[in-house]
Every structure is written in structure tokens, then in C-alpha cells.
Design a protein around this motif. Structure first.
Motif, PDB file in Angstrom:
ATOM      1  N   PHE A   2      -4.010  -2.303 -11.839  1.00 25.60           N
ATOM      2  CA  PHE A   2      -2.928  -1.854 -10.993  1.00 25.60           C
ATOM      3  C   PHE A   2      -1.907  -3.102 -10.902  1.00 25.60           C
ATOM      4  CE2 PHE A   2      -3.831   2.203  -7.263  1.00 25.60           C
ATOM      5  CZ  PHE A   2      -3.871   2.419  -8.589  1.00 25.60           C
ATOM      6  N   PHE A   3      -2.926  -4.496 -11.033  1.00 24.18           N
ATOM      7  CA  PHE A   3      -1.587  -5.013 -11.312  1.00 24.18           C
ATOM      8  C   PHE A   3      -0.908  -5.419 -12.804  1.00 24.18           C
ATOM      9  CE2 PHE A   3      -4.498  -7.174 -14.160  1.00 24.18           C
ATOM     10  CZ  PHE A   3      -3.784  -8.613 -15.177  1.00 24.18           C
ATOM     11  N   GLY A  46     -14.514 -10.338  -4.750  1.00 23.10           N
ATOM     12  CA  GLY A  46     -14.429  -9.800  -4.267  1.00 23.10           C
ATOM     13  C   GLY A  46     -13.553  -8.965  -3.585  1.00 23.10           C
ATOM     14  N   ARG A  47     -12.274  -8.837  -4.694  1.00 19.60           N
ATOM     15  CA  ARG A  47     -11.113  -8.029  -3.843  1.00 19.60           C
ATOM     16  C   ARG A  47     -10.662  -7.003  -4.265  1.00 19.60           C
ATOM     17  NH1 ARG A  47      -9.320 -11.049   0.999  1.00 19.60           N
ATOM     18  NH2 ARG A  47      -9.826 -13.378   1.465  1.00 19.60           N
ATOM     19  N   ILE A  48     -10.147  -6.245  -4.639  1.00 21.43           N
ATOM     20  CA  ILE A  48      -9.571  -4.889  -5.191  1.00 21.43           C
ATOM     21  C   ILE A  48      -8.588  -5.242  -5.390  1.00 21.43           C
ATOM     22  CG2 ILE A  48      -9.720  -3.347  -6.474  1.00 21.43           C
ATOM     23  CD1 ILE A  48     -11.834  -4.527  -7.188  1.00 21.43           C
ATOM     24  N   PHE A  49      -7.219  -5.426  -6.112  1.00 22.91           N
ATOM     25  CA  PHE A  49      -5.594  -5.061  -5.309  1.00 22.91           C
ATOM     26  C   PHE A  49      -4.808  -4.011  -5.354  1.00 22.91           C
ATOM     27  CE2 PHE A  49      -1.141  -4.858  -7.588  1.00 22.91           C
ATOM     28  CZ  PHE A  49      -0.469  -6.343  -6.920  1.00 22.91           C
ATOM     29  N   SER A  91      -2.562   6.661  -8.518  1.00 22.85           N
ATOM     30  CA  SER A  91      -4.420   7.883  -9.168  1.00 22.85           C
ATOM     31  C   SER A  91      -4.168   8.771  -9.690  1.00 22.85           C
ATOM     32  CB  SER A  91      -5.036   7.508  -7.495  1.00 22.85           C
ATOM     33  OG  SER A  91      -5.457   5.830  -6.925  1.00 22.85           O
ATOM     34  N   MET A  92      -3.324   9.307  -9.247  1.00 21.13           N
ATOM     35  CA  MET A  92      -3.069  10.082 -10.188  1.00 21.13           C
ATOM     36  C   MET A  92      -2.566  10.564 -11.258  1.00 21.13           C
ATOM     37  SD  MET A  92      -0.421  12.498  -6.662  1.00 21.13           S
ATOM     38  CE  MET A  92      -0.381  13.882  -7.450  1.00 21.13           C
ATOM     39  N   LEU A  93      -1.635   9.120 -11.313  1.00 21.01           N
ATOM     40  CA  LEU A  93      -1.443   9.495 -12.535  1.00 21.01           C
ATOM     41  C   LEU A  93      -2.701   8.266 -13.942  1.00 21.01           C
ATOM     42  CD1 LEU A  93       2.300   7.525 -11.847  1.00 21.01           C
ATOM     43  CD2 LEU A  93       1.883   9.774 -12.727  1.00 21.01           C
ATOM     44  N   MET A 143       4.576   5.973 -17.361  1.00 16.91           N
ATOM     45  CA  MET A 143       4.843   6.741 -16.801  1.00 16.91           C
ATOM     46  C   MET A 143       5.116   5.754 -15.876  1.00 16.91           C
ATOM     47  SD  MET A 143       2.694   9.752 -16.879  1.00 16.91           S
ATOM     48  CE  MET A 143       0.834   8.981 -16.748  1.00 16.91           C
ATOM     49  N   ASN A 144       4.642   5.340 -15.188  1.00 12.39           N
ATOM     50  CA  ASN A 144       4.488   3.841 -14.095  1.00 12.39           C
ATOM     51  C   ASN A 144       6.096   2.966 -14.379  1.00 12.39           C
ATOM     52  OD1 ASN A 144       2.468   3.128 -11.832  1.00 12.39           O
ATOM     53  ND2 ASN A 144       1.551   3.859 -13.575  1.00 12.39           N
TER      54      ASN A 144
END
Length: 519
Positions: free
Chosen positions: A30-31, A123-126, A138-140, A152-153
Motif C-alpha cells: 500500500f505504501f 511488526g507493523r503493516i502500513f 483491497s478490491m483493486l 488504477m490507484n
């Protein structure tokens, strides 16, 4: 905090001593998706964020480790922020970086089960500043390649930039639709009007490539994706040869076609940097000017903004295809109150419902199958389920020797492999996946955005190396072909052969497995 009379406001957010902004941001795909932009030269995250009145401001987030660890949040184009706006912005930052007390506790719990991840600082998910953005992104991710997802984004954010700082009304929507498709969408009429289709024959651009030094500079950077330091050196060295006459002659725009196979698409026009300012002060050039995705400042659209558009227009303009209908349905349901996202999680991004309740809720939504639902649940902080796809199958075969794994058995295989990390199975899985990506492509936080589309399962199978992508000199770019990949072209083959042996580089010798020693 003193803001009055300043071109920007600065907020501060305390974080613990073990927090690392780069690792927290550059931890999930996502980043790489617009409107996020990681500036590696300054370890800064740049993206637009919303104020409480839904207007946007560009925000720069960086980490200060002395005298105490904190995040510095620079909010641009504002001389004053109300207390409400400050808290609204901080909540979005806390959500993106998972900084709530509950999430801090989860990181510690995962590290207790996975010491290797703790040593790596993983340990973290952006995630996104809003649940809606996570849901759409998530749909894309479904049923398309990574490059298509990025496109698309980006197009959704570019569409939003055309609405930015303008009221959501008939004139704005009409103007955008008219400019793009030749037909206006009358927002005063509740019934959607599909824009007229253009002539099926596509016209080729009649413009000839410009020899103008101004327009050629950003074009070359856009195509090559050079590191920022190299770009700056080149512009500084060439600035003296660019005259104001060159600037006046230049159109100062690049028309970049982003059409995907099988899809119609609206051409994306990106404004280039104001080179007249660079010529007068070339050393002031910043990394953003050299990254194509940075030239668009649109935010991710809100449900209200998306619900204003017609399905056919949105599908074509943003290259969404069938996804346009599902995204519009979601946006409309949120706008009319059928879906209340505030009832699903708190302002800091902590879930308000149990896993089973949320899973049942998402699976009932149109366009939310098992993978999409699982990915949204992961974004919300439920890590006990792994959103599995073909990449998961490939990973299990390669890393865990699950050679019989298929898309039909992957859920069971994942459960067996990662059960010991419950309830953080996804974190353990993604820690391995991220390591594999960086082993092949190099440190992803240092990768130029122009290379993001290369991070695919196909390229993983082709054994594309860090060197192949990030360190090859421009003179060897032409060697990056499918044919050479099949020929196992090595670093030595490209860079270390003496000129006296150049004649040995033939297809015949490749088939004979000519070795370094032979050369």
C-alpha cells in the motif's frame, strides 16, 4: 504550537524508542500506491490528508529521534489549524502507522513469538488513513497484475485532484466528464447519464518528439527512473544550457498513456516541474520533482466524491473495468447510511467488532470475496487469517517446500505452516514475503517509484536480481529482455568481460553455456 503567519503548521506525535518510520511505512504494498509517496532521500512520507471539513492538505511525515523519538507532521498551505483539525490529522497518522495503545501491544505480542521479526524491526503493516481507502484498494488488488493495480490507484487520485478545492456540484462534475468523454453528467438529475462513446477509431498523436531541452529532461527521468541523486546531478549540469527561450517554447506537459490491455483509458496529463525556478537555483531541486507520481497531488477520493460519477465514465476514466460498479455501490451505500464505517472501528483504527462479526459483514458486501475480505480484516488489525492468492502458493512451494500446494489447498497449507504464530499468522507470513521481495529487488524503501511495477510474481520466477533492476548502467538497459533472461545473462557477462572477448557474446555460445572462465 505556533502556526499563525507561517506557510505551514507542524504537529508532533510522540512514538516509542523502537519505532522506525521507514520500516513502518515500507512494510506493505500500500505504501507504493498513490497518493502515498515515500521520499527515500529524506526518509519522509508525503501524501494528502483530510481536515475535518473534508478539504485536503499536503502532509510530510518524518521522524525525529533526538532529544526524544517523535514524528514531525508538516501540514502545508495553512497558517492555522483548529484543535479539531489537529486531532483529525493525528488520528489519520495513528491509523496509517498503527500507533494506538492496542496496536503497540500487538506488536510486542508478535515479537515475543517471532524474535527474528523483532530483530529486523518488522511488526507493523502500513495501511491507509481511512477504512474506506483500505477497502477500495483491497478490491483493486483482485484479478489483475500489480502494475494495473498501481495504475488504477493513480488514476483515481488524479481524478480527485480535478475536484480538489472545488465544491462538489454540477459544474465540477460536468466539466470533468465533458473534458474526458465529450458528454456532461448532470448532477442535478438523480438518474445517471452514461457519457457518449467516442469513435472507435483511435487517433495517433501527430506531435513530433520535441528536441527542446526543457521537455526532454523530465521525459528522460520518467522513462529511466534514475535515482534522485543522479537526476539532480544531471539537471544541475544541464541547467546552464537551458535558456528562458527554451522554457517559453516548451509546452511544459507530458502526455503519458496508461492504457491497459483490453481496457479503454483516459490519457493522463502530468504537469512537469517549473524549470525556470530550477535554472535560477538548481541546487534547490527536491526529490519530488524527479518522481512522476509526485507530480499529481490528488488525494484518494471519498465515498461522496466517487458517488458523484457515472459508472461507465468511472470505469473508462480510471481503467477500473467491472470494479467501477462495485466501488460505486460501496460508495453509495456509505453515503446513504446503509453502511456505517464508524461502527466498525474507532478513530485510531482499532476494530469495534469481533473477527467473526466483521468477516460475516464484509462477505455480504458486493465485490468482497474471501481474499478482499481477508485483506480488509488484516488492515483492521486481525492477523489470524492470511489473504491467500497465487503469490502465496509460489511462496509456500519455494520457502516451505510445499510442492503440492495449489490455490485450492493453500488455505489449509497456510494454517499448518503458520499456526505456531497465532494470532499473528499474517505478520509471520508477510515478514517472510517481504524478505523474499527485498532479496530479489533490493531494499524496497530505496527503490524508485518508477520500478514499483516490477515487483511481481512473474519477475520473482525470472530471478530478476537487485543488480538487474537497480544497478545496471543505462548503456545496458537494452539487455533487459525476456530472451536474455532465458539465457541466464550474468553480471559478469554484462559488466566484466574484457573488450577482447566481446565477439564471444553470441547466441551460439550462450547455448554452449560459455562460462566466466572461458571468457
Amino acid at each position: 504550537m505556533e502556526c499563525d503567519g507561517c506557510p505551514e503548521c507542524v504537529l508532533s506525535l510522540a512514538v516509542n524508542e523502537t519505532f522506525d518510520l521507514e520500516k513502518a511505512v515500507c512494510s506493505y504494498g500500500f505504501f507504493m500506491m498513490p497518493p502515498n509517496l515515500w521520499l527515500s532521500s529524506s526518509s519522509t512520507l508525503r501524501r494528502p490528508l483530510r481536515l475535518s471539513d473534508a478539504t485536503t492538505r499536503m502532509v510530510y511525515i518524518s521522524q525525529q529521534k533526538s532529544p526524544s523519538s517523535s514524528l514531525q507532521i508538516r501540514v502545508m498551505d495553512t497558517s492555522n489549524l483548529t484543535t479539531q483539525d489537529q486531532q483529525y490529522l493525528l488520528d489519520q497518522v495513528v491509523r496509517m502507522l498503527r500507533l494506538s495503545e492496542m496496536q503497540e501491544s500487538e506488536v510486542r505480542g508478535f515479537h515475543a513469538l517471532h524474535p527474528e521479526a523483532k530483530a529486523k524491526g518488522f511488526g507493523r503493516i502500513f495501511r491507509s488513513p481511512t477504512l474506506f481507502e483500505d477497502m477500495v484498494k483491497s478490491m483493486l488488488l483482485c484479478n489483475c497484475g500489480w502494475a494495473r493495480t498501481l495504475t488504477m490507484n493513480r488514476l483515481l487520485c488524479d481524478l480527485q485532484s480535478e475536484l480538489k478545492e472545488q465544491p462538489l456540484g454540477g459544474s465540477t462534475i460536468q466539466e470533468i466528464s465533458s473534458n474526458s468523454n465529450g458528454t456532461c453528467v448532470n448532477s442535478d438529475d438523480s438518474s445517471p447519464k452514461t457519457p457518449n462513446k467516442k469513435d472507435g477509431k483511435r487517433k495517433r498523436c501527430s506531435k513530433k518528439p520535441s528536441n527542446n531541452a526543457v521537455s526532454s529532461v523530465p521525459a528522460r527521468f520518467s522513462e529511466q527512473g534514475l535515482p534522485f541523486t543522479d537526476v539532480k546531478k544531471t539537471i544541475v549540469s544541464e541547467a546552464s544550457s537551458i535558456t528562458l527561450i527554451d522554457i517559453e517554447k516548451s509546452a511544459m506537459n507530458l502526455d503519458i498513456g496508461l492504457c491497459q490491455e483490453g481496457e479503454n483509458n483516459h490519457p493522463l496529463k502530468i504537469s512537469t516541474v517549473n524549470l525556470s525556478e530550477i535554472i535560477s537555483s538548481p541546487e534547490s531541486l527536491t526529490e519530488e520533482y524527479c518522481i512522476p507520481s509526485a507530480l499529481s497531488t490528488g488525494d484518494f477520493p471519498t465515498p461522496k466524491e466517487l458517488a458523484s460519477f457515472d459508472e461507465a465514465f468511472l470505469a473508462k476514466r480510471c481503467c477500473l473495468g467491472y470494479r467501477a460498479k462495485r466501488i460505486l455501490h460501496l460508495a453509495t451505500d456509505i453515503c446513504n447510511g446503509t453502511i456505517d464505517l464508524n461502527s466498525l472501528e474507532s478513530s485510531d483504527g482499532s476494530p469495534l467488532l469481533k473477527f467473526s462479526e466483521l468477516e460475516e459483514f464484509f462477505l455480504k458486501l458486493k465485490g468482497f470475496g474471501p481474499f478482499t475480505s481477508s485483506n480488509v480484516l488484516m488492515c483492521m488489525g486481525y492477523f489470524e487469517i492470511v489473504p491467500a492468492d497465487s503469490e502465496t502458493v509460489r511462496h509456500l512451494k519455494k520457502v516451505h517446500s510445499r510442492f503440492q500446494c495449489t490455490i485450492g489447498t493453500v488455505a489449509k497449507e497456510v494454517e499448518e505452516v503458520y499456526a505456531r504464530y497465532s494470532p499473528f499468522q499474517f505478520l509471520a507470513y508477510w515478514c517472510e514475503m517481504w524478505d523474499c521481495y527485498e532479496e530479489k529487488f533490493g531494499k524496497l524503501s530505496q527503490m524508485p517509484p518508477s520500478h514499483y511495477h516490477l515487483i511481481t510474481g512473474s519477475n520473482m520466477r525470472k530471478e530478476v536480481s537487485k543488480y538487474f533492476i537497480n544497478q545496471m548502467p543505462p548503456s545496458d538497459y537494452h539487455l533487459i529482455t525476456g530472451s536474455n533472461m532465458r539465457k541466464e545473462v550474468s553480471k559478469y557477462f554484462i559488466n566484466q568481460m574484457p573488450p577482447s572477448d566481446y565477439h564471444l557474446i553470441t547466441g551460439n555460445n550462450i547455448r554452449k553455456n560459455v562460462s566466466k572462465y572461458f571468457m
